[in-house]
Write an enzyme that holds these catalytic residues in place. Sequence first.
Site, PDB file in Angstrom:
ATOM      1  N   ARG A   1       8.368  -7.590   9.681  1.00 15.97           N
ATOM      2  CA  ARG A   1       9.078  -8.894   9.254  1.00 15.97           C
ATOM      3  C   ARG A   1       9.657  -9.429  10.571  1.00 15.97           C
ATOM      4  O   ARG A   1      10.890 -10.129   9.990  1.00 15.97           O
ATOM      5  CB  ARG A   1      10.201  -8.581   8.034  1.00 15.97           C
ATOM      6  CG  ARG A   1       9.467  -7.884   6.890  1.00 15.97           C
ATOM      7  CD  ARG A   1       8.554  -8.847   6.195  1.00 15.97           C
ATOM      8  NE  ARG A   1       7.785  -8.200   5.139  1.00 15.97           N
ATOM      9  CZ  ARG A   1       6.494  -7.516   5.208  1.00 15.97           C
ATOM     10  NH1 ARG A   1       5.625  -8.067   6.227  1.00 15.97           N
ATOM     11  NH2 ARG A   1       5.907  -7.251   4.036  1.00 15.97           N
TER      12      ARG A   1
ATOM     13  N   SER B   1      11.798 -10.138  -2.530  1.00 12.35           N
ATOM     14  CA  SER B   1      12.808  -8.937  -2.102  1.00 12.35           C
ATOM     15  C   SER B   1      13.972  -9.251  -1.399  1.00 12.35           C
ATOM     16  O   SER B   1      13.871  -9.827  -0.400  1.00 12.35           O
ATOM     17  CB  SER B   1      11.763  -7.952  -1.422  1.00 12.35           C
ATOM     18  OG  SER B   1      10.950  -7.627  -2.097  1.00 12.35           O
TER      19      SER B   1
ATOM     20  N   GLU C   1      16.277  -8.891   3.981  1.00  9.22           N
ATOM     21  CA  GLU C   1      15.313  -9.756   4.560  1.00  9.22           C
ATOM     22  C   GLU C   1      15.646 -11.322   4.301  1.00  9.22           C
ATOM     23  O   GLU C   1      15.261 -11.998   5.000  1.00  9.22           O
ATOM     24  CB  GLU C   1      14.037  -9.474   3.561  1.00  9.22           C
ATOM     25  CG  GLU C   1      12.732 -10.163   3.646  1.00  9.22           C
ATOM     26  CD  GLU C   1      11.376  -9.819   3.299  1.00  9.22           C
ATOM     27  OE1 GLU C   1      11.502  -8.604   2.542  1.00  9.22           O
ATOM     28  OE2 GLU C   1      10.540 -10.631   3.059  1.00  9.22           O
TER      29      GLU C   1
HETATM   30  C1  LIG Z   1       8.800 -14.576  -6.028  1.00  9.21           C
HETATM   31  C2  LIG Z   1       8.807 -14.010  -4.153  1.00  9.21           C
HETATM   32  C3  LIG Z   1       8.005 -13.149  -3.907  1.00  9.21           C
HETATM   33  C4  LIG Z   1       7.666 -12.820  -2.504  1.00  9.21           C
HETATM   34  N1  LIG Z   1       6.972 -11.847  -2.218  1.00  9.21           N
HETATM   35  C5  LIG Z   1       7.102 -11.771  -0.672  1.00  9.21           C
HETATM   36  C6  LIG Z   1       6.122 -10.573  -0.240  1.00  9.21           C
HETATM   37  O1  LIG Z   1       5.430 -10.015  -0.915  1.00  9.21           O
HETATM   38  N2  LIG Z   1       6.168 -10.585   1.157  1.00  9.21           N
HETATM   39  C7  LIG Z   1       6.824 -11.345   2.049  1.00  9.21           C
HETATM   40  O2  LIG Z   1       6.737 -10.989   3.135  1.00  9.21           O
HETATM   41  N3  LIG Z   1       7.843 -12.421   1.571  1.00  9.21           N
HETATM   42  C8  LIG Z   1       7.729 -12.516   0.231  1.00  9.21           C
HETATM   43  N4  LIG Z   1       8.682 -13.499  -0.302  1.00  9.21           N
HETATM   44  C9  LIG Z   1       9.528 -14.128   0.795  1.00  9.21           C
HETATM   45  C10 LIG Z   1       9.040 -15.454   1.016  1.00  9.21           C
HETATM   46  O3  LIG Z   1       8.155 -15.975   0.328  1.00  9.21           O
HETATM   47  C11 LIG Z   1       8.479 -15.238   2.331  1.00  9.21           C
HETATM   48  O4  LIG Z   1       9.312 -14.892   3.668  1.00  9.21           O
HETATM   49  C12 LIG Z   1       7.742 -16.446   3.162  1.00  9.21           C
HETATM   50  O5  LIG Z   1       7.071 -16.081   4.363  1.00  9.21           O
HETATM   51  C13 LIG Z   1       8.803 -17.384   3.565  1.00  9.21           C
HETATM   52  O6  LIG Z   1       8.335 -18.925   3.799  1.00  9.21           O
HETATM   53  P1  LIG Z   1       8.852 -20.322   3.598  1.00  9.21           P
HETATM   54  O7  LIG Z   1       8.000 -21.188   4.010  1.00  9.21           O
HETATM   55  O8  LIG Z   1       9.320 -20.279   2.131  1.00  9.21           O
HETATM   56  O9  LIG Z   1      10.018 -20.032   4.558  1.00  9.21           O
HETATM   57  P2  LIG Z   1      11.816 -20.471   4.252  1.00  9.21           P
HETATM   58  O10 LIG Z   1      12.166 -19.724   3.054  1.00  9.21           O
HETATM   59  O11 LIG Z   1      11.619 -22.098   4.248  1.00  9.21           O
HETATM   60  O12 LIG Z   1      12.242 -20.070   5.656  1.00  9.21           O
HETATM   61  C14 LIG Z   1      12.263 -18.798   5.864  1.00  9.21           C
HETATM   62  C15 LIG Z   1      12.722 -18.543   7.469  1.00  9.21           C
HETATM   63  O13 LIG Z   1      11.642 -18.951   8.181  1.00  9.21           O
HETATM   64  C16 LIG Z   1      12.058 -20.068   9.034  1.00  9.21           C
HETATM   65  N5  LIG Z   1      10.891 -21.054   8.967  1.00  9.21           N
HETATM   66  C17 LIG Z   1      10.285 -21.710   7.831  1.00  9.21           C
HETATM   67  N6  LIG Z   1       9.157 -22.405   8.470  1.00  9.21           N
HETATM   68  C18 LIG Z   1       9.141 -22.177   9.915  1.00  9.21           C
HETATM   69  C19 LIG Z   1       8.425 -22.853  10.653  1.00  9.21           C
HETATM   70  N7  LIG Z   1       7.192 -23.860  10.500  1.00  9.21           N
HETATM   71  N8  LIG Z   1       8.653 -22.510  12.001  1.00  9.21           N
HETATM   72  C20 LIG Z   1       9.558 -21.772  12.520  1.00  9.21           C
HETATM   73  N9  LIG Z   1      10.439 -21.232  11.171  1.00  9.21           N
HETATM   74  C21 LIG Z   1      10.327 -21.441  10.084  1.00  9.21           C
HETATM   75  C22 LIG Z   1      13.438 -20.809   8.509  1.00  9.21           C
HETATM   76  O14 LIG Z   1      14.095 -21.437   9.463  1.00  9.21           O
HETATM   77  C23 LIG Z   1      13.897 -19.311   7.814  1.00  9.21           C
HETATM   78  O15 LIG Z   1      14.522 -18.743   9.084  1.00  9.21           O
HETATM   79  C24 LIG Z   1       8.769 -13.697  -1.632  1.00  9.21           C
HETATM   80  C25 LIG Z   1       9.572 -14.829  -2.160  1.00  9.21           C
HETATM   81  C26 LIG Z   1       9.642 -14.910  -3.489  1.00  9.21           C
HETATM   82  C27 LIG Z   1      10.117 -16.049  -4.094  1.00  9.21           C
END
Ligand SMILES: Cc1cc2nc3c(=O)[nH]c(=O)nc-3n(C[C@H](O)[C@H](O)[C@H](O)COP(=O)(O)OP(=O)(O)OC[C@H]3O[C@@H](n4cnc5c(N)ncnc54)[C@H](O)[C@@H]3O)c2cc1C
Length: 339
Positions: free
Chosen positions: A182, A232, A307
Amino acid sequence: MQSSRGVGVSWSLTRLRRIVTGRIEEGADLRLVSRWRIGGSAAALVEPASAVEARGTLAVLAEDCTPALVVGNGSNLLFDDAGFDGVIVRIGRSLGSISRDGRTVRAEAGLFAPRFVRELGRFGLSGLEHAIGIPGTLGGLIYMNGGSQRKGVGSNIVAVRGCDRSGRAFERSHAECGFHYRGSSLQSDDLVVLEADFAFVERDPASMRREMIAILADRQRKFPKNLPNCGSVFLSDPLMYRTVGPPGAAIERVGLKGTRLGGAEISTLHANFIVNVAGASSRDVLGLIHLARTRVHDATGFWMDCEVRHVAPDGRLRPAHEAAAETAVSRPRAAEAAS
Ligand SMILES: Cc1cc2nc3c(=O)[nH]c(=O)nc-3n(C[C@H](O)[C@H](O)[C@H](O)COP(=O)(O)OP(=O)(O)OC[C@H]3O[C@@H](n4cnc5c(N)ncnc54)[C@H](O)[C@@H]3O)c2cc1C
């Protein structure tokens, strides 16, 4: 709106309107940005329509010293009730191209991760099936080195391209990204992901499809689906996993499953999820995080780290347990009373 730092958001927006063809919204409601549906408002939200526009946006905001936060789908972010005194730069659908050359694929950061994985299934390219149910953008997934089944997206990455917070372009090889559980050097060096090259192995599309359907069915069964949440909350620590079990099991064992604070609840389905049952505030969520963390520590000796990341009104981004320790100290008793 005058930001606490720099020349003011209004001036930055005037400059951005000259270079950004994508959406620019003043006074954005952060409840619509985060999957938790929590948060005050941001001074503005900008959605660049291309990688060039994204770099230009970050350059302008850095020159003006306007606080900026890059987001994807907001599926791992807890915004503060007091909002964010700066500009949200959303890397979204407009940066969503994919191209394939044999077993390598180039994709932009705004692509919805499950869409990317489904497309790989159609190509018969295997490696990211585990990410089929993760509701984030590719950029967020790469930045977090997200994944499931103890895998991370980094294993399939050949190179990442993007820019720094001043808009200067970079390219990093797989080795230079330093992917670990992560995390990656993209996080520690505060870089913005705009595009990546991936390598996969070939596999029969029908068996890939079956595996993805099974993964989705398993997640549907285990995870809360109808209430806003950010997945999570706590990271799984390998030593704790071996001796005590995963965070959800540990929270359940100390009797906190179903505990409510204000409008937030430790999910009755999976205790490592906090759900927004009724207009939860960030303080409610931070209170539950603090309660679960301290109770599990008292019972097991392990500190669980988050996380999920908290965004402070000045844009400071940090694992939510750090914000929880500061702001929720007086709340655990209220949560216990509510349980
Ligand atoms: C129902 C549910 C289930 C999930 N299951 C999992 C799972 O199984 N495994 C898992 O790992 N995660 C899981 N997650 C968490 C989440 O979906 C992941 O961490 C996902 O990768 C975050 O992506 P995002 O685009 O939503 O990022 P955001 O939430 O918008 O941002 C998260 C972080 O990434 C940074 N960020 C976003 N985009 C960029 C970019 N282009 N460049 C640089 N930094 C950036 C942001 O600044 C922030 O620090 C889950 C979430 C939910 C709601």
